[in-house]
Design a protein around this motif. Structure first.
Motif, PDB file in Angstrom:
ATOM      1  N   PHE A 162       0.856  -1.184   0.000  1.00 60.54           N
ATOM      2  CA  PHE A 162       0.000   0.000   0.000  1.00 60.54           C
ATOM      3  C   PHE A 162       0.892   1.233   0.000  1.00 60.54           C
ATOM      4  CE2 PHE A 162      -3.833   2.008   2.466  1.00 60.54           C
ATOM      5  CZ  PHE A 162      -4.164   2.736   1.330  1.00 60.54           C
ATOM      6  N   GLY A 163       1.107   1.794  -1.174  1.00 60.68           N
ATOM      7  CA  GLY A 163       1.971   2.953  -1.326  1.00 60.68           C
ATOM      8  C   GLY A 163       3.054   2.686  -2.347  1.00 60.68           C
ATOM      9  N   GLY A 164       3.077   3.503  -3.408  1.00 66.90           N
ATOM     10  CA  GLY A 164       4.002   3.260  -4.517  1.00 66.90           C
ATOM     11  C   GLY A 164       5.135   4.250  -4.601  1.00 66.90           C
ATOM     12  N   GLY A 165       5.581   4.761  -3.451  1.00 67.16           N
ATOM     13  CA  GLY A 165       6.797   5.557  -3.436  1.00 67.16           C
ATOM     14  C   GLY A 165       8.007   4.645  -3.521  1.00 67.16           C
ATOM     15  N   LEU A 166       9.198   5.225  -3.330  1.00 66.76           N
ATOM     16  CA  LEU A 166      10.431   4.456  -3.459  1.00 66.76           C
ATOM     17  C   LEU A 166      10.468   3.268  -2.506  1.00 66.76           C
ATOM     18  CD1 LEU A 166      13.263   4.089  -4.620  1.00 66.76           C
ATOM     19  CD2 LEU A 166      14.092   5.733  -2.920  1.00 66.76           C
ATOM     20  N   ALA A 167      10.145   3.498  -1.225  1.00 70.39           N
ATOM     21  CA  ALA A 167      10.206   2.414  -0.243  1.00 70.39           C
ATOM     22  C   ALA A 167       9.231   1.294  -0.580  1.00 70.39           C
ATOM     23  CB  ALA A 167       9.928   2.958   1.156  1.00 70.39           C
ATOM     24  N   GLY A 168       8.009   1.668  -0.969  1.00 74.78           N
ATOM     25  CA  GLY A 168       7.019   0.665  -1.330  1.00 74.78           C
ATOM     26  C   GLY A 168       7.414  -0.130  -2.555  1.00 74.78           C
ATOM     27  N   CYS A 169       7.947   0.553  -3.550  1.00 71.57           N
ATOM     28  CA  CYS A 169       8.368  -0.128  -4.777  1.00 71.57           C
ATOM     29  C   CYS A 169       9.516  -1.090  -4.511  1.00 71.57           C
ATOM     30  CB  CYS A 169       8.780   0.905  -5.833  1.00 71.57           C
ATOM     31  SG  CYS A 169       7.394   1.788  -6.579  1.00 71.57           S
ATOM     32  N   GLU A 170      10.499  -0.653  -3.715  1.00 74.51           N
ATOM     33  CA  GLU A 170      11.633  -1.529  -3.427  1.00 74.51           C
ATOM     34  C   GLU A 170      11.209  -2.753  -2.640  1.00 74.51           C
ATOM     35  OE1 GLU A 170      15.408   1.557  -3.515  1.00 74.51           O
ATOM     36  OE2 GLU A 170      14.415   1.160  -1.597  1.00 74.51           O
ATOM     37  N   CYS A 171      10.312  -2.568  -1.672  1.00 76.02           N
ATOM     38  CA  CYS A 171       9.823  -3.705  -0.906  1.00 76.02           C
ATOM     39  C   CYS A 171       9.032  -4.658  -1.805  1.00 76.02           C
ATOM     40  CB  CYS A 171       8.963  -3.221   0.251  1.00 76.02           C
ATOM     41  SG  CYS A 171       8.430  -4.530   1.383  1.00 76.02           S
ATOM     42  N   ALA A 172       8.204  -4.098  -2.675  1.00 77.39           N
ATOM     43  CA  ALA A 172       7.409  -4.924  -3.588  1.00 77.39           C
ATOM     44  C   ALA A 172       8.302  -5.750  -4.506  1.00 77.39           C
ATOM     45  CB  ALA A 172       6.479  -4.028  -4.415  1.00 77.39           C
TER      46      ALA A 172
END
Length: 293
Positions: A162-172
């Motif tokens: 939930f959240g497509g910033g840098l942290a969210g994208c890297e975790c995904a």
């Protein structure tokens, strides 16, 4: 780790001198030895303490937890980010060798700082995760991205980030690389808008490979089955997943900053404590704060 900015200036996350060689910012002994307190053991605070100690100041760093690193601690469980986690250990070692005194498991309150009576206080208390009051966002199936390294064993095989910033994208991407089915929900039309201009295309290519992304969706409620969302036309859609990773950004630790703002003749707020930004900026601000003492 050097990167070229739009102005054609080279910068480096781990070495603030790169790109500033002609400014004469090399470390010089301070004309007067001062007592310096650094509050927070994230990358900015560590580098500020290291630089101040190299200049001859008497430096004490206070960290409220039992490990330094700040937000870098969350990088240790991301396979391709572990080097960034190790960076905090390198900075801590450099600071100790330079003579910095570490006070771990100690929260730097106003009373404590005033008792220490330092000339300078550098506030590097970082930021905290943004967890808005969305129904279900504090449920048992939700993990805040900063805490993923501590709770990764709870993550199921079907995940919604939930959240497509840098942290969210890297975790995904990391979860996708592990073989999990990963959905990514972002309210904006674009992903990773906070990523480095050179890094972002590479990141998006990995998203396409490992993650199913949904942009333009506003999260309304987190349930045991995923996230109920609304698109721009008002249509409701559920993005399914049995684990939800909350990666909705960070907010500055303003309460601590306000408490410590007037505790010394020289006070400087750096890194995320001043404005949520990048590790590079935190290191640069810490370095230059120490040069100004």
């Amino acid at each position: 780790m050097a990167e070229r900015a739009a102005t054609s200036t080279r910068r480096c996350t781990v070495n603030p001198l790169i790109g500033r060689e002609i400014e004469g910012d090399e470390i010089q002994p301070a004309p007067t030895k001062r007592k310096v307190v650094v509050v927070g053991g994230g990358p900015g605070g560590l580098y500020a303490a290291y630089t101040a100690a190299r200049r001859g100041h008497d430096v004490t760093l206070y960290e409220k937890e039992n490990e330094v690193g700040g937000i870098l601690k969350s990088e240790q469980a991301i396979s391709f980010k572990h080097e960034m986690y190790e960076l905090s250990g390198t900075y801590a070692l450099l600071a100790k060798r330079a003579g910095v005194h570490f006070k771990m498991n100690t929260e730097a309150t106003k009373a404590l700082i005033e008792k220490e009576n330092p000339y300078a206080v550098i506030i590097a208390t970082g930021s905290t995760p943004l967890v808005p009051p969305i129904p279900g966002l504090k449920g048992d199936n939700v993990i805040v991205v900063n805490d993923y390294y501590k709770e990764k064993d709870k993550v199921t095989d079907h995940v919604v980030v939930f959240g497509g910033g840098l942290a969210g994208c890297e975790c995904a991407i990391h979860l996708g690389m592990e073989g999990k089915h990963v959905e990514l929900v972002e309210m904006r039309d674009q992903l990773a808008v906070d990523a480095n201009i050179r890094h972002r295309p590479l990141l998006l290519a990995q998203i396409d490979k490992y993650v199913k992304a949904h942009t333009g969706l506003k999260g309304l409620e987190v349930t045991s089955n995923g996230i109920l969302c609304e698109d721009k036309d008002g249509n409701k859609v559920t993005i399914e997943g049995t684990t939800v990773i909350c990666a909705l950004g960070q907010r500055s630790t303003t309460k601590t900053v306000e408490e410590l703002q007037d505790t010394a003749p020289f006070v400087r707020v750096i890194g995320d404590a001043a404005k949520v930004s990048t590790i590079t900026n935190a290191v640069y601000w810490g370095y230059h704060a120490a040069l100004d003492i």
